[in-house]
Write a protein that holds these residues in place. Structure first.
Motif, PDB file in Angstrom:
ATOM      1  N   MET A 291       0.848  -1.170   0.000  1.00  0.00           N
ATOM      2  CA  MET A 291       0.000   0.000   0.000  1.00  0.00           C
ATOM      3  C   MET A 291       0.896   1.237   0.000  1.00  0.00           C
ATOM      4  SD  MET A 291      -3.031   1.046   2.700  1.00  0.00           S
ATOM      5  CE  MET A 291      -3.983  -0.403   2.339  1.00  0.00           C
ATOM      6  N   PRO A 292       0.654   2.186  -0.898  1.00  0.00           N
ATOM      7  CA  PRO A 292       1.464   3.403  -0.925  1.00  0.00           C
ATOM      8  C   PRO A 292       1.319   4.201   0.369  1.00  0.00           C
ATOM      9  CG  PRO A 292       0.158   3.228  -2.922  1.00  0.00           C
ATOM     10  CD  PRO A 292      -0.321   2.161  -1.988  1.00  0.00           C
ATOM     11  N   THR A 293       2.342   4.946   0.692  1.00  0.00           N
ATOM     12  CA  THR A 293       2.355   5.767   1.901  1.00  0.00           C
ATOM     13  C   THR A 293       2.530   7.222   1.506  1.00  0.00           C
ATOM     14  OG1 THR A 293       3.399   3.981   3.131  1.00  0.00           O
ATOM     15  CG2 THR A 293       3.559   6.170   4.080  1.00  0.00           C
ATOM     16  N   ILE A 294       1.796   8.120   2.192  1.00  0.00           N
ATOM     17  CA  ILE A 294       1.991   9.551   1.997  1.00  0.00           C
ATOM     18  C   ILE A 294       2.331  10.169   3.338  1.00  0.00           C
ATOM     19  CG2 ILE A 294       0.370   9.653   0.067  1.00  0.00           C
ATOM     20  CD1 ILE A 294      -1.582  11.090   1.991  1.00  0.00           C
ATOM     21  N   THR A 295       2.913  11.337   3.291  1.00  0.00           N
ATOM     22  CA  THR A 295       3.250  12.072   4.498  1.00  0.00           C
ATOM     23  C   THR A 295       2.642  13.459   4.388  1.00  0.00           C
ATOM     24  OG1 THR A 295       5.351  10.896   4.634  1.00  0.00           O
ATOM     25  CG2 THR A 295       5.159  12.933   5.907  1.00  0.00           C
ATOM     26  N   CYS A 296       2.046  13.931   5.453  1.00  0.00           N
ATOM     27  CA  CYS A 296       1.519  15.297   5.449  1.00  0.00           C
ATOM     28  C   CYS A 296       1.723  15.906   6.828  1.00  0.00           C
ATOM     29  CB  CYS A 296       0.052  15.331   5.031  1.00  0.00           C
ATOM     30  SG  CYS A 296      -1.055  14.543   6.194  1.00  0.00           S
ATOM     31  N   LYS A 297       1.741  17.217   6.863  1.00  0.00           N
ATOM     32  CA  LYS A 297       1.921  17.935   8.121  1.00  0.00           C
ATOM     33  C   LYS A 297       0.561  18.360   8.647  1.00  0.00           C
ATOM     34  CE  LYS A 297       6.444  19.550   6.810  1.00  0.00           C
ATOM     35  NZ  LYS A 297       7.334  20.679   6.592  1.00  0.00           N
ATOM     36  N   LEU A 298       0.356  18.190   9.942  1.00  0.00           N
ATOM     37  CA  LEU A 298      -0.893  18.566  10.598  1.00  0.00           C
ATOM     38  C   LEU A 298      -0.607  19.608  11.666  1.00  0.00           C
ATOM     39  CD1 LEU A 298      -2.402  15.013  11.279  1.00  0.00           C
ATOM     40  CD2 LEU A 298      -2.807  16.486   9.301  1.00  0.00           C
ATOM     41  N   SER A 299      -1.567  20.478  11.864  1.00  0.00           N
ATOM     42  CA  SER A 299      -1.445  21.423  12.976  1.00  0.00           C
ATOM     43  C   SER A 299      -1.578  20.630  14.270  1.00  0.00           C
ATOM     44  CB  SER A 299      -2.530  22.488  12.878  1.00  0.00           C
ATOM     45  OG  SER A 299      -3.797  21.900  13.098  1.00  0.00           O
ATOM     46  N   PRO A 300      -1.064  21.148  15.362  1.00  0.00           N
ATOM     47  CA  PRO A 300      -1.207  20.440  16.639  1.00  0.00           C
ATOM     48  C   PRO A 300      -2.675  20.194  17.001  1.00  0.00           C
ATOM     49  CG  PRO A 300       0.429  22.174  16.835  1.00  0.00           C
ATOM     50  CD  PRO A 300      -0.212  22.339  15.486  1.00  0.00           C
TER      51      PRO A 300
ATOM     52  N   ARG B 289      -7.191  16.273  17.507  1.00  0.00           N
ATOM     53  CA  ARG B 289      -8.533  15.795  17.159  1.00  0.00           C
ATOM     54  C   ARG B 289      -8.463  14.402  16.531  1.00  0.00           C
ATOM     55  NH1 ARG B 289     -10.814  20.499  13.616  1.00  0.00           N
ATOM     56  NH2 ARG B 289     -12.369  18.938  13.148  1.00  0.00           N
ATOM     57  N   LEU B 290      -7.473  14.202  15.656  1.00  0.00           N
ATOM     58  CA  LEU B 290      -7.307  12.898  15.019  1.00  0.00           C
ATOM     59  C   LEU B 290      -6.947  11.833  16.055  1.00  0.00           C
ATOM     60  CD1 LEU B 290      -7.211  11.240  12.413  1.00  0.00           C
ATOM     61  CD2 LEU B 290      -4.840  11.998  12.117  1.00  0.00           C
ATOM     62  N   THR B 291      -6.067  12.169  16.961  1.00  0.00           N
ATOM     63  CA  THR B 291      -5.676  11.244  18.027  1.00  0.00           C
ATOM     64  C   THR B 291      -6.868  10.890  18.908  1.00  0.00           C
ATOM     65  OG1 THR B 291      -3.419  12.112  18.027  1.00  0.00           O
ATOM     66  CG2 THR B 291      -4.126  10.911  20.002  1.00  0.00           C
ATOM     67  N   ALA B 292      -7.646  11.893  19.283  1.00  0.00           N
ATOM     68  CA  ALA B 292      -8.821  11.649  20.134  1.00  0.00           C
ATOM     69  C   ALA B 292      -9.831  10.756  19.419  1.00  0.00           C
ATOM     70  CB  ALA B 292      -9.458  12.977  20.526  1.00  0.00           C
ATOM     71  N   THR B 293     -10.034  11.014  18.134  1.00  0.00           N
ATOM     72  CA  THR B 293     -10.976  10.198  17.367  1.00  0.00           C
ATOM     73  C   THR B 293     -10.486   8.764  17.246  1.00  0.00           C
ATOM     74  OG1 THR B 293     -11.664  12.147  16.115  1.00  0.00           O
ATOM     75  CG2 THR B 293     -12.179  10.003  15.147  1.00  0.00           C
ATOM     76  N   SER B 294      -9.192   8.596  16.987  1.00  0.00           N
ATOM     77  CA  SER B 294      -8.664   7.239  16.843  1.00  0.00           C
ATOM     78  C   SER B 294      -8.763   6.469  18.160  1.00  0.00           C
ATOM     79  CB  SER B 294      -7.223   7.257  16.327  1.00  0.00           C
ATOM     80  OG  SER B 294      -6.342   7.764  17.305  1.00  0.00           O
ATOM     81  N   ARG B 295      -8.537   7.146  19.253  1.00  0.00           N
ATOM     82  CA  ARG B 295      -8.661   6.473  20.554  1.00  0.00           C
ATOM     83  C   ARG B 295     -10.108   6.117  20.852  1.00  0.00           C
ATOM     84  NH1 ARG B 295      -4.473  10.278  23.882  1.00  0.00           N
ATOM     85  NH2 ARG B 295      -2.580   9.254  23.140  1.00  0.00           N
ATOM     86  N   ALA B 296     -11.014   7.052  20.555  1.00  0.00           N
ATOM     87  CA  ALA B 296     -12.436   6.802  20.836  1.00  0.00           C
ATOM     88  C   ALA B 296     -12.965   5.638  20.005  1.00  0.00           C
ATOM     89  CB  ALA B 296     -13.245   8.063  20.556  1.00  0.00           C
ATOM     90  N   ARG B 297     -12.495   5.523  18.779  1.00  0.00           N
ATOM     91  CA  ARG B 297     -12.956   4.450  17.894  1.00  0.00           C
ATOM     92  C   ARG B 297     -12.102   3.200  17.992  1.00  0.00           C
ATOM     93  NH1 ARG B 297     -13.820   6.827  12.081  1.00  0.00           N
ATOM     94  NH2 ARG B 297     -13.936   4.600  11.738  1.00  0.00           N
ATOM     95  N   ARG B 298     -11.022   3.294  18.747  1.00  0.00           N
ATOM     96  CA  ARG B 298     -10.086   2.175  18.935  1.00  0.00           C
ATOM     97  C   ARG B 298      -9.581   1.637  17.599  1.00  0.00           C
ATOM     98  NH1 ARG B 298     -12.960  -1.023  23.937  1.00  0.00           N
ATOM     99  NH2 ARG B 298     -12.783   0.710  25.363  1.00  0.00           N
ATOM    100  N   THR B 299      -9.083   2.575  16.815  1.00  0.00           N
ATOM    101  CA  THR B 299      -8.497   2.234  15.521  1.00  0.00           C
ATOM    102  C   THR B 299      -7.302   3.146  15.292  1.00  0.00           C
ATOM    103  OG1 THR B 299      -9.006   1.850  13.193  1.00  0.00           O
ATOM    104  CG2 THR B 299      -9.982   3.803  14.175  1.00  0.00           C
ATOM    105  N   THR B 300      -6.637   2.964  14.176  1.00  0.00           N
ATOM    106  CA  THR B 300      -5.445   3.768  13.911  1.00  0.00           C
ATOM    107  C   THR B 300      -5.811   5.080  13.223  1.00  0.00           C
ATOM    108  OG1 THR B 300      -5.095   2.802  11.735  1.00  0.00           O
ATOM    109  CG2 THR B 300      -4.062   1.673  13.619  1.00  0.00           C
ATOM    110  N   LYS B 301      -4.894   6.013  13.311  1.00  0.00           N
ATOM    111  CA  LYS B 301      -5.071   7.283  12.614  1.00  0.00           C
ATOM    112  C   LYS B 301      -5.151   7.049  11.107  1.00  0.00           C
ATOM    113  CE  LYS B 301      -2.492  10.144  15.905  1.00  0.00           C
ATOM    114  NZ  LYS B 301      -1.328  11.040  16.034  1.00  0.00           N
ATOM    115  N   SER B 302      -4.394   6.114  10.613  1.00  0.00           N
ATOM    116  CA  SER B 302      -4.380   5.821   9.185  1.00  0.00           C
ATOM    117  C   SER B 302      -5.753   5.407   8.677  1.00  0.00           C
ATOM    118  CB  SER B 302      -3.368   4.722   8.859  1.00  0.00           C
ATOM    119  OG  SER B 302      -2.064   5.161   9.115  1.00  0.00           O
ATOM    120  N   VAL B 303      -6.429   4.576   9.442  1.00  0.00           N
ATOM    121  CA  VAL B 303      -7.764   4.122   9.046  1.00  0.00           C
ATOM    122  C   VAL B 303      -8.708   5.317   8.964  1.00  0.00           C
ATOM    123  CG1 VAL B 303      -9.779   2.796   9.798  1.00  0.00           C
ATOM    124  CG2 VAL B 303      -7.499   1.777   9.904  1.00  0.00           C
TER     125      VAL B 303
END
Length: 79
Positions: free
Chosen positions: A1-10, A15-29
């Motif tokens: 699977m190809p990989t990309i890199t991007c910069k996110l604001s803190p 928000r992405l971290t909180a969502t991934s924890r709440a859904r118990r999945t990875t940020k990538s998903v």
């Protein structure tokens, strides 16, 4: 699977971290799901015709049915 890199604001990363924890999945998903949903909406929007966007307005205005039947209606057009 190809990989990309991007910069996110803190804030966005938090928000992405909180969502991934709440859904118990990875940020990538989550990022893949969001990208797929956004790109699918844009594709569907592009398939609309101009008529589809204004069809609710058709027949709501008063005036001649066809402006092309009388050349006087075109006076000053395009100037």
């Amino acid at each position: 699977m190809p990989t990309i890199t991007c910069k996110l604001s803190p804030e966005l990363d938090a928000r992405l971290t909180a969502t991934s924890r709440a859904r118990r999945t990875t940020k990538s998903v989550i990022v893949r799901e969001i990208l797929e949903a956004q790109l699918s909406r844009r594709r569907a929007r592009r398939e609309l015709r101009a008529y589809d966007l204004v069809k609710h307005l058709v027949g709501t205005l008063a005036g001649p049915r066809d402006l092309s039947y009388h050349p006087g209606h075109m006076d000053g057009f395009g100037e």
